[in-house]
Enzyme design. Structure first.
Site, PDB file in Angstrom:
ATOM      1  N   ASP A  72      25.323  37.704  -0.867  1.00  0.00           N
ATOM      2  CA  ASP A  72      26.214  36.554  -1.448  1.00  0.00           C
ATOM      3  C   ASP A  72      24.761  36.034  -1.231  1.00  0.00           C
ATOM      4  O   ASP A  72      24.410  35.600  -0.554  1.00  0.00           O
ATOM      5  CB  ASP A  72      26.902  36.136  -0.933  1.00  0.00           C
TER       6      ASP A  72
ATOM      7  N   GLU B  77      12.795  39.441 -12.768  1.00  0.00           N
ATOM      8  CA  GLU B  77      11.763  39.021 -13.788  1.00  0.00           C
ATOM      9  C   GLU B  77      10.431  40.781 -13.263  1.00  0.00           C
ATOM     10  O   GLU B  77      10.536  40.510 -12.730  1.00  0.00           O
ATOM     11  CB  GLU B  77      11.114  37.600 -12.621  1.00  0.00           C
TER      12      GLU B  77
ATOM     13  N   LYS C  90       9.993  29.599  -3.607  1.00  0.00           N
ATOM     14  CA  LYS C  90      10.932  30.393  -4.872  1.00  0.00           C
ATOM     15  C   LYS C  90      10.194  31.776  -5.068  1.00  0.00           C
ATOM     16  O   LYS C  90      11.133  32.635  -5.187  1.00  0.00           O
ATOM     17  CB  LYS C  90      10.769  29.409  -6.255  1.00  0.00           C
TER      18      LYS C  90
ATOM     19  N   HIS D 150       0.994  39.522 -14.738  1.00  0.00           N
ATOM     20  CA  HIS D 150       2.547  39.042 -15.274  1.00  0.00           C
ATOM     21  C   HIS D 150       2.479  39.631 -17.073  1.00  0.00           C
ATOM     22  O   HIS D 150       3.103  40.074 -17.500  1.00  0.00           O
ATOM     23  CB  HIS D 150       2.969  37.390 -15.467  1.00  0.00           C
TER      24      HIS D 150
HETATM   25  C1  MEV Z   1       6.870  33.275  -9.552  1.00  0.00           C
HETATM   26  O1  MEV Z   1       8.261  33.903  -9.690  1.00  0.00           O
HETATM   27  C2  MEV Z   1       6.639  32.898  -8.457  1.00  0.00           C
HETATM   28  C3  MEV Z   1       5.692  32.091  -7.729  1.00  0.00           C
HETATM   29  O2  MEV Z   1       5.558  31.014  -8.913  1.00  0.00           O
HETATM   30  C4  MEV Z   1       5.282  31.915  -6.867  1.00  0.00           C
HETATM   31  C5  MEV Z   1       4.252  31.075  -5.971  1.00  0.00           C
HETATM   32  O3  MEV Z   1       3.568  29.919  -7.134  1.00  0.00           O
HETATM   33  O4  MEV Z   1       3.875  31.288  -4.998  1.00  0.00           O
HETATM   34  C6  MEV Z   1       3.943  33.220  -8.489  1.00  0.00           C
END
Ligand code: MEV
Length: 423
Positions: A278, A83, A262, A376
């Site tokens: 892992d 990513e 995430k 991004h």
């Molecule tokens: C994207 O991979 C991760 C984010 O969505 C994390 C977040 O929203 O805190 C930018």
């Protein structure tokens, strides 16, 4: 006869033979099959020993996040991830953390848990205490399985016995707590648990089924802390406030917490993969730990101190090793460890925890300010340009045009490509 996935003895074939079968099955072109034959740094013989039914290897970009200081030491952070913005995020956030001294870490030691499940125990509470009375014997039997681990200061250290309520009544669950030193430890603890299982059956009077490690490695926590000076937010004080509100949102709402965590795992998993560890184990442990209060919550905490500086903390299970498994077999993992300059699995774990916190700092800062799309988009636009068929300089030209226009779409990339090729 139509095609079938029932291939007897597939595992006994050579890599070439397997690839031939897969190519026929999927109708791969010669070019596509040739792609699978391309060899990278992981040689095919090693790959063929690592997993079953190998037909090739799979690469990811390996990037370096700069600017990181942890416990006063400078680190370059290798990250394997698909990513865009992940490596840039850590690099930028690590830079703004430098004026506060960077990141500070600690850990609980490398203690893993193996579980042994006994069912149909007539007196589960009596059995629980019988097992505690056998603690020394249990530890002795477990430690006989791994004299080398014991010699270097590791081994089974303690037991805990729980009686749990399940859909099929009460079960007696033994936790064997094992110091696995520099290993992730799955093999060591699983061997111990399997050896102990018949004894547990005998001493509980029940039947033993599962004997396997728990990925909720809550005895193997790493902690990291960061202070970002308020001056880093000069002219954008509301961003600092917004970050704390963003954390409170995540901590209160599982829908937001999943995305928040995430983002943290973007940093953690990228390092776990780069070091050959892992990542599923780490992901499972992290999310289970985030749910330990009964609600899925943020893995981090953000607040302001008396100076008005931003304070971030993280606490997360980190079952990573430096010996065994892919950490030793994958040639790049060895180089990654050298770049990090770590000597112990706990030091590695602490760095990974700090990177998770740093990634969260980057995400919250972007989200509380301009949003994440701006950062991004230029990389994303380049990816779209490549997917549309652009090569060489055209990739940057098309990406730049799409960002300026605010239209980053495949159809627009294709249009621009046609236009520019004509011109
Ligand atoms: C994207 O991979 C991760 C984010 O969505 C994390 C977040 O929203 O805190 C930018």
């Amino acid at each position: 006869m139509g095609k079938t996935s029932r291939i007897s003895g597939f595992h006994k074939l050579t890599v070439e033979e397997r690839l031939k079968i897969v190519s026929e099955f999927a109708g791969l072109s010669d070019d596509e099959a040739a792609l699978l034959k391309k060899r990278g740094h992981l040689d095919i013989q090693t790959a063929d020993r690592m997993i079953e039914n190998v037909i090739g290897t799979f690469e990811l970009p390996l990037g370096i996040a700069a600017n990181m200081i942890i416990n006063g030491k400078e680190y370059l952070i290798p990250m394997a991830v698909e990513e865009s913005s992940v490596v840039a995020g850590v690099t930028n956030a690590a830079r703004i953390a430098r004026s506060g001294g960077g990141f500070f870490t600690s850990n609980t030691g490398p203690l893993m848990i193996a579980q042994i499940q006994a069912v149909d125990v007539k007196d589960p509470f009596g059995a629980k205490l019988r097992l505690y009375e056998k603690k020394d014997e249990i530890l002795r039997i477990a430690n006989e399985q791994d004299p080398i681990l014991v010699k270097i200061g590791g081994g089974a250290k303690n037991i805990e016995v729980r009686v749990i309520e399940t859909a099929f009544g009460q079960m007696v669950i033994v936790h064997l707590i094992v110091d696995t030193r520099d290993a992730m430890g799955a093999n060591a603890v699983n061997t111990m648990a399997e050896t102990l299982a018949p004894y547990v059956g005998e001493w509980t009077g029940g039947r033993v089924y599962l004997r396997i490690l728990s990925n909720l490695a809550d005895r193997r926590l790493v902690r990291a802390r960061v202070r970002v000076k308020k001056e880093e937010f000069k002219g954008a004080e509301d961003v600092l406030e917004g970050m704390i509100y963003a954390w409170a949102f995540a901590d209160a709402d599982p829908y937001r917490a999943a995305t928040h965590n995430k983002g943290i795992m973007n940093g953690i998993s990228a390092m776990v993969i780069a070091t050959g560890n892992d990542f599923r184990a780490i992901e499972a442990g992290a999310h289970a730990y985030a749910s330990r209060t009964g609600r899925y919550r943020s893995l981090t905490h953000w607040e302001k101190d008396q100076n008005g500086d931003l304070i971030g903390t993280i606490e997360v299970p980190m079952a990573v090793g430096l010996v065994g498994g892919a950490t030793k077999m994958h040639p790049i993992s060895g180089v990654v460890i050298k770049i990090l300059g770590v000597k112990t699995a706990t030091e590695l774990g602490e760095i990974i925890g700090a990177v998770g916190l740093c990634q969260n700092l980057a995400a919250l800062r972007a989200l509380a300010a301009e949003g994440i799309q701006k950062g991004h988009m230029s990389l994303h636009a380049k990816n779209i340009a490549v997917s549309a068929g652009a090569t060489g300089d055209l990739i940057d030209v098309i990406a730049k045009r799409m960002v300026e226009e605010g239209t980053i779409r495949m159809d627009r990339a294709q249009e621009l490509l046609k236009e520019l090729k004509k011109g």
